[in-house]
Design a protein around this motif. Structure first.
Motif, PDB file in Angstrom:
ATOM      1  N   PRO A 128       0.661  -1.205  -0.042  1.00 31.98           N
ATOM      2  CA  PRO A 128       0.026  -0.028  -0.094  1.00 31.98           C
ATOM      3  C   PRO A 128       0.749   1.189   0.180  1.00 31.98           C
ATOM      4  O   PRO A 128       2.189   1.264   0.480  1.00 31.98           O
ATOM      5  N   PRO A 129       0.277   2.362  -0.559  1.00 33.36           N
ATOM      6  CA  PRO A 129       1.155   3.590  -0.762  1.00 33.36           C
ATOM      7  C   PRO A 129       0.997   4.326   0.729  1.00 33.36           C
ATOM      8  O   PRO A 129       0.307   4.163   1.631  1.00 33.36           O
ATOM      9  N   VAL A 130       2.167   5.131   0.934  1.00 33.52           N
ATOM     10  CA  VAL A 130       2.176   6.121   1.851  1.00 33.52           C
ATOM     11  C   VAL A 130       1.022   7.372   1.641  1.00 33.52           C
ATOM     12  O   VAL A 130       1.284   7.945   0.428  1.00 33.52           O
ATOM     13  N   PRO A 131       0.130   7.202   2.500  1.00 34.28           N
ATOM     14  CA  PRO A 131      -0.990   8.270   1.891  1.00 34.28           C
ATOM     15  C   PRO A 131      -0.458   9.871   1.958  1.00 34.28           C
ATOM     16  O   PRO A 131      -0.019  10.193   2.622  1.00 34.28           O
ATOM     17  N   ASP A 132      -1.304  10.571   0.806  1.00 28.28           N
ATOM     18  CA  ASP A 132      -1.063  12.053   0.800  1.00 28.28           C
ATOM     19  C   ASP A 132       0.482  12.347   0.691  1.00 28.28           C
ATOM     20  O   ASP A 132       0.991  13.383   0.667  1.00 28.28           O
ATOM     21  N   PHE A 133       1.395  11.148   0.157  1.00 24.96           N
ATOM     22  CA  PHE A 133       2.729  11.566  -0.134  1.00 24.96           C
ATOM     23  C   PHE A 133       2.836  12.284  -1.518  1.00 24.96           C
ATOM     24  O   PHE A 133       2.082  11.749  -2.418  1.00 24.96           O
ATOM     25  N   ARG A 134       3.507  13.557  -1.440  1.00 24.39           N
ATOM     26  CA  ARG A 134       3.552  14.305  -2.704  1.00 24.39           C
ATOM     27  C   ARG A 134       5.032  14.576  -3.194  1.00 24.39           C
ATOM     28  O   ARG A 134       5.484  14.212  -4.297  1.00 24.39           O
ATOM     29  N   GLU A 135       5.899  14.961  -2.201  1.00 20.74           N
ATOM     30  CA  GLU A 135       6.967  15.331  -2.707  1.00 20.74           C
ATOM     31  C   GLU A 135       8.079  14.744  -1.332  1.00 20.74           C
ATOM     32  O   GLU A 135       7.570  14.924  -0.248  1.00 20.74           O
ATOM     33  N   ALA A 136       9.387  14.442  -1.454  1.00 22.56           N
ATOM     34  CA  ALA A 136      10.376  13.784  -0.578  1.00 22.56           C
ATOM     35  C   ALA A 136      10.837  15.022  -0.044  1.00 22.56           C
ATOM     36  O   ALA A 136      10.912  16.257  -0.643  1.00 22.56           O
ATOM     37  N   ASP A 137      11.321  14.907   1.275  1.00 24.13           N
ATOM     38  CA  ASP A 137      12.085  15.916   2.083  1.00 24.13           C
ATOM     39  C   ASP A 137      13.403  15.997   1.176  1.00 24.13           C
ATOM     40  O   ASP A 137      14.175  15.100   1.015  1.00 24.13           O
ATOM     41  N   PRO A 138      13.792  17.378   0.972  1.00 24.18           N
ATOM     42  CA  PRO A 138      15.140  17.659  -0.071  1.00 24.18           C
ATOM     43  C   PRO A 138      16.202  17.350   0.549  1.00 24.18           C
ATOM     44  O   PRO A 138      17.087  17.220   0.095  1.00 24.18           O
TER      45      PRO A 138
END
Length: 759
Positions: A128-138
């Protein structure tokens, strides 16, 4: 979630959801700059140790369920530690997931929850995906990292020769780190399994009749929707389920579709099992016999058939006939001649003994061992063999002699009277008739000469008593048998008598047989003359063995009815039915085992389980009920003695103007949030996070609102902007509005009273 040694789980045929390859725990508290600061070195060490314990190549880890605090420091250090522990693996080869964005912080249950998530992912072959993940911590360099965030649902199929493996991390704020490495379960061995011979028993139990019906229908649906093997279902139900009070058993053929049989059984009443562990065997006497008694057991149960054969072969030279001609007929049609022959006392008693002894052997083969034994007249001899007082051969000699001697006595008559023993004795005055048996509080058997019994019957009927003459020409347990007591005693003296191994009650005295009485020849020679005190004997057994399972070991159900009439509050399990009521060929033994189990006995589960495997089946249908505390327009507040109430602080000044809640619902939500924050009060526009709250506080608020209202309030509902009593109440109102169509009128009325403005 159940942990079990892998070898034991394989041996027991359990369903294995995953294998824990290795685990490790360490503490790096002394190595950190602060109490709450995570340490990459400690985390990397615990992951490496778990891999080493399980002898797992780090490059084979394709997924890690992270601790995942969603903080800049915590996430970057966790990825750094994974990079070190999984060094050498291909870039991007290990997907990362986190459960906290779905259910929030679960404190001590975090690791177990994460493990359950991985087990489900293995089962469904999907990460299952990580919900609401949009962009990684730079700050985290995922481009060159071994790890990458699982942003969407990802297939995770089995690959032959390359088992799926995952790591699971859980880190404590104080420095304790834990990591577990799990591997997909082994593939069930292929190839044909040994077929289960004969019919199968599906034992079903529940705490209530309604739950039992639901469970039965769910299992039927499982057979409809899958290729579930009845043998696997029988094994799982027999070995993998708690046995509850309301029960039923369903008989199915090994390769048959069981859904129809299950649904048909759900329309029948459930059996309430006895609460105790004791088993009482009761053995019927003369009058219960009929041609074909036990023929279905002879056909289907090898232990029963072998016992009948042994008895018939030993009786034949003593009585001049093979009893099997009476006991193996499978129909009652055209059996008048057999019925007449079987009514002869010299044949009746050997036939009854044979059936009762063989039934004991069948029950023992099922693992049913009696706690106490009770026989009615001739039934005491089969009971005595079961107790160990007589050897089989000696008992056969005694029964053959008893039947022959009693057949030689003068003709007489016997009648059953529906009244008390005292009432009957007054009618016997001036006659030679006597009380032959007291079978119940209002059932007495009288016997004597034909003229004496005619006189007694006339007197009783004049007194409006119900009297039934029995179809027998002998007067058992009357003075007419006095002449055969001494010859029969001579027979008994030549036999060996032993101390009982299983307790047995003497129905002549309604007392337990001790060693001296059991080995006294007079006990056995005079019992054909003395009154059968069956009712008193039943009372003794019921008093000393309450809640026992009662089993009628012999033909018919008459004795069971007498036991019930004596005040025993249970159904008596019948074992030997008439041929016309027999189950289809091959099912008699399975049905007997199932009925015994339903009554509360514990038959050997191999009689149910066959050669199936343990497999997942529908789980128990808990009858959930919502219990709500009534209120008018607000949540119940803590009492004056509640520690929470005593330690609440005043609302701090934050620059936000206090605005009183404007409705009953806002007031209730404000009280709930204030209680979770430990504050005396909150305004409608006071933000939960501005007043010191966090995701743990929000989780508590969501849980309390879910308990108080007939909807599920999620963490997201509480944390969404604005996270104020006003905003939360607005979202709660929306949830309640959507749920109205599924509410009862009372719930709707209560909800409206809460939502209404108290002004």
């Amino acid at each position: 979630m159940l942990l079990k040694r892998y070898a034991d789980a394989l041996e027991d045929g359990d369903t294995i959801h995953a294998v824990i390859k290795g685990s490790a725990v360490n503490n790096d508290g002394a190595d950190k700059v602060g109490f709450t600061a995570p340490s990459p070195r400690g985390q990397a060490a615990v992951i490496a140790e778990a891999l080493a314990v399980g002898e797992v190549d780090p490059s084979t880890i394709s997924y890690v369920e992270t601790h995942g605090t969603a903080t800049r420091v915590g996430d970057s250090i966790e990825v750094e530690a994974l990079e070190e522990a999984l060094s050498g693996a291909a870039p991007g080869s290990c997907l990362l997931g986190a459960l906290k964005p779905v259910i929030g912080h679960t404190d001590t249950a975090a690791g177990a929850s994460a493990l359950i998530k991985v087990l489900l992912a293995l089962k469904h072959e999907t990460l299952p995906p990580v919900p609401d993940f949009r962009e990684a911590d730079p700050a985290i360099d995922f481009e060159s990292s071994v790890c990458r965030v699982n942003a969407g649902a990802t297939a995770w199929p089995r690959t032959p020769g390359s088992p799926r493996r995952a790591g699971i991390s859980a880190f404590s704020i104080g420095g304790t780190n834990a990591h577990v490495v799990v591997e997909e379960p082994p593939v069930a061995p292929a190839g044909r399994r040994k077929a289960t011979p004969g019919p199968l028993v599906l034992p079903l139990s529940a705490a209530t009749p309604a739950a039992l019906n639901t469970l039965t229908n769910r299992l039927a649906d499982a057979f409809d929707g899958t290729d579930l093997d009845p043998a696997d279902a029988a094994t799982t139900l027999s070995l993998g389920r708690v046995e509850l009070g309301f029960r039923r058993h369903v008989i199915v053929e090994p390769r048959a579709h069981a859904a129809e049989a299950l649904r048909a059984s759900s329309t029948k009443a459930a059996v309430h099992a006895a609460g105790g562990e004791d088993v009482v065997f009761v053995f019927p006497g003369q009058g219960s016999q009929f041609p074909g008694m036990g023929s279905d057991l002879y056909r289907d149960v090898p232990a029963y058939a072998a016992a009948v054969d042994r008895c018939a072969e030993r009786f034949a030279p003593l009585i001049g006939i093979d009893l099997r001609q009476f006991l193996t007929v499978e129909t009652t049609d055209d059996n008048d001649d057999l019925t007449r022959q079987l009514a002869r006392t010299d044949l009746t008693q050997p036939a009854l003994f044979t059936v009762e002894y063989a039934t004991v052997m069948a029950l023992q083969d099922l693992g049913i061992i009696p706690t106490v034994l009770l026989g009615h007249s001739i039934g005491e001899f089969a009971a005595a063999v079961a107790s160990g007082i007589f050897e089989l051969g000696d008992a056969i000699t005694a029964v053959a002699a008893r039947g022959s001697l009693m057949a030689s006595t003068a003709a007489g008559a016997t009648a059953v009277v529906r009244c008390t023993e005292d009432d009957v004795r007054s009618a016997l005055t001036g006659t030679g008739a006597c009380v032959a048996a007291v079978n119940g509080p209002r059932q007495v058997v009288v016997s004597g000469t034909t003229n004496d019994i005619a006189t007694v019957v006339e007197r009783l009927r004049e007194d409006n008593r119900s009297v039934t003459l029995l179809p027998t020409d002998r007067a058992f347990h009357s003075p007419l048998v006095d002449e055969v007591v001494r010859p029969f005693d001579d027979v008994i003296r030549a036999l060996g008598l032993r101390t009982p191994r299983i307790p047995m009650i003497c129905t002549s005295t309604a007392t337990m047989l001790d060693a001296a009485t059991a080995t006294d020849t007079g006990t056995w020679s005079t019992q054909l003359r003395t009154t059968v005190r069956f009712a008193d004997s039943v009372a003794v057994v019921d008093r000393t063995h309450p809640d026992a399972v009662w089993v009628e070991v012999g033909p018919g159900t008459a004795l069971g009815s007498l036991v019930r009439s004596c005040g025993v509050d249970t159904d008596v399990v019948a074992t030997v039915g008439r041929p016309e009521s027999a189950w289809p060929a091959g099912t008699a033994g399975a049905d007997l085992a199932g009925r015994l189990w339903c009554a509360g006995a514990q038959p050997d589960h191999t009689s149910f389980a066959g050669s199936g495997r343990r497999v997942p089946l529908p789980t128990y249908p808990f009858e959930r009920q919502r219990h709500r505390i009534g209120r008018s327009n607000h949540m119940p507040t803590a009492s004056a003695t509640d520690p929470v109430a005593l330690t609440r602080a005043e609302r701090p000044e934050t620059g936000t103007e206090f605005v009183a809640p404007r409705s009953g619902l806002e007031d209730a939500v404000a009280e709930t949030v204030a209680e979770a924050l430990g504050l005396e009060r909150l305004g409608a526009h006071d933000d939960l996070f501005a007043f010191g709250g966090d995701s743990v506080t929000a989780t508590a608020v969501a849980a309390r609102l879910s308990e108080a209202y007939p909807v599920t309030v999620t963490l997201a509902d509480v944390m969404a902007s604005p996270a104020t009593p006003s905003g939360i109440a607005e979202r709660l109102t929306s949830l309640l509005t959507d749920a109205v169509e599924n509410m009862s009128e009372e719930e709707v009325a209560q909800m409206l009273s809460v939502l209404a403005d108290p002004a």
